[in-house]
Design a protein around this motif. Structure first.
Motif, PDB file in Angstrom:
ATOM      1  N   PHE A 101      55.859  78.713  39.520  1.00 40.38           N
ATOM      2  CA  PHE A 101      54.846  77.931  38.625  1.00 40.38           C
ATOM      3  C   PHE A 101      54.045  77.382  39.468  1.00 40.38           C
ATOM      4  O   PHE A 101      54.027  76.975  40.931  1.00 40.38           O
ATOM      5  N   HIS A 102      52.700  77.384  39.022  1.00 40.33           N
ATOM      6  CA  HIS A 102      51.283  76.755  39.617  1.00 40.33           C
ATOM      7  C   HIS A 102      50.650  76.020  38.719  1.00 40.33           C
ATOM      8  O   HIS A 102      50.686  76.459  37.588  1.00 40.33           O
ATOM      9  N   GLY A 103      50.038  74.844  38.882  1.00 39.09           N
ATOM     10  CA  GLY A 103      49.273  74.305  38.244  1.00 39.09           C
ATOM     11  C   GLY A 103      48.022  74.111  38.786  1.00 39.09           C
ATOM     12  O   GLY A 103      47.820  73.834  40.000  1.00 39.09           O
ATOM     13  N   ASP A 104      46.783  74.578  38.011  1.00 35.09           N
ATOM     14  CA  ASP A 104      45.397  74.800  38.614  1.00 35.09           C
ATOM     15  C   ASP A 104      45.425  75.258  39.871  1.00 35.09           C
ATOM     16  O   ASP A 104      44.525  74.992  40.851  1.00 35.09           O
ATOM     17  N   GLY A 105      46.286  76.549  40.160  1.00 37.01           N
ATOM     18  CA  GLY A 105      46.168  77.257  41.089  1.00 37.01           C
ATOM     19  C   GLY A 105      47.044  76.630  42.430  1.00 37.01           C
ATOM     20  O   GLY A 105      47.014  77.128  43.535  1.00 37.01           O
TER      21      GLY A 105
ATOM     22  N   GLU B   9      50.726  75.370  44.128  1.00 32.34           N
ATOM     23  CA  GLU B   9      52.191  75.808  43.875  1.00 32.34           C
ATOM     24  C   GLU B   9      52.904  74.647  43.609  1.00 32.34           C
ATOM     25  O   GLU B   9      52.857  73.312  44.168  1.00 32.34           O
TER      26      GLU B   9
ATOM     27  N   SER C  48      59.480  77.086  42.468  1.00 30.93           N
ATOM     28  CA  SER C  48      59.939  78.305  41.996  1.00 30.93           C
ATOM     29  C   SER C  48      61.644  77.987  41.756  1.00 30.93           C
ATOM     30  O   SER C  48      62.195  77.183  41.947  1.00 30.93           O
TER      31      SER C  48
ATOM     32  N   GLU D 124      46.288  73.315  34.047  1.00 25.99           N
ATOM     33  CA  GLU D 124      46.643  74.672  33.503  1.00 25.99           C
ATOM     34  C   GLU D 124      47.810  75.342  34.291  1.00 25.99           C
ATOM     35  O   GLU D 124      47.851  75.403  35.497  1.00 25.99           O
ATOM     36  N   ILE D 125      48.775  75.639  33.663  1.00 27.17           N
ATOM     37  CA  ILE D 125      50.112  76.129  34.410  1.00 27.17           C
ATOM     38  C   ILE D 125      50.095  77.596  34.142  1.00 27.17           C
ATOM     39  O   ILE D 125      49.867  78.201  33.088  1.00 27.17           O
ATOM     40  N   GLU D 126      50.593  78.189  35.414  1.00 33.05           N
ATOM     41  CA  GLU D 126      50.634  79.705  35.533  1.00 33.05           C
ATOM     42  C   GLU D 126      52.238  79.928  35.843  1.00 33.05           C
ATOM     43  O   GLU D 126      52.692  79.213  36.622  1.00 33.05           O
ATOM     44  N   VAL D 127      52.600  80.790  34.864  1.00 34.58           N
ATOM     45  CA  VAL D 127      54.315  81.013  35.160  1.00 34.58           C
ATOM     46  C   VAL D 127      54.208  82.618  35.755  1.00 34.58           C
ATOM     47  O   VAL D 127      53.480  83.583  35.008  1.00 34.58           O
ATOM     48  N   GLU D 128      54.907  82.736  36.759  1.00 31.58           N
ATOM     49  CA  GLU D 128      54.898  84.207  37.316  1.00 31.58           C
ATOM     50  C   GLU D 128      56.319  84.727  37.347  1.00 31.58           C
ATOM     51  O   GLU D 128      57.231  83.756  37.864  1.00 31.58           O
TER      52      GLU D 128
END
Length: 86
Positions: free
Chosen positions: A21-25, A27, A30, A57-61
């Motif tokens: 998980f990242h928030g606004d780029g 880290e 995990s 903005e949350i990014e999930v990888e």
């Protein structure tokens, strides 16, 4: 940040699912999902640089995905929207 969801066995056939998980780029953290057909609950501390922001903005990888044969749908992992508390 709290994240909850469900991980179907078919997703784990390729091995544990690594989720980051990242928030606004930045880290956040995990986890490794390795229990099939079970709900999961994750609690990840927010980095101090993200605390107090009006929005993030949350990014999930994920490490791998699957596709059901004959379907355009991708079951992946079912997860609810992350809850972020200030």
């Amino acid at each position: 940040m709290e994240v909850s969801g469900y991980c179907p066995a078919v997703v784990l056939a390729q091995g544990p699912l690594e989720v980051s998980f990242h928030g606004d780029g930045i880290e956040i953290g995990s986890a490794s999902l390795n229990t099939p057909n079970q709900n999961f609950d994750l609690t990840l501390p927010l980095p101090s640089t993200l605390i107090g922001r009006a929005s993030i903005e949350i990014e999930v990888e994920v490490s791998h995905t699957i596709r059901r044969s004959g379907s355009g749908n991708d079951p992946r992992v079912g997860a609810s929207a992350p809850n972020v508390y200030d």
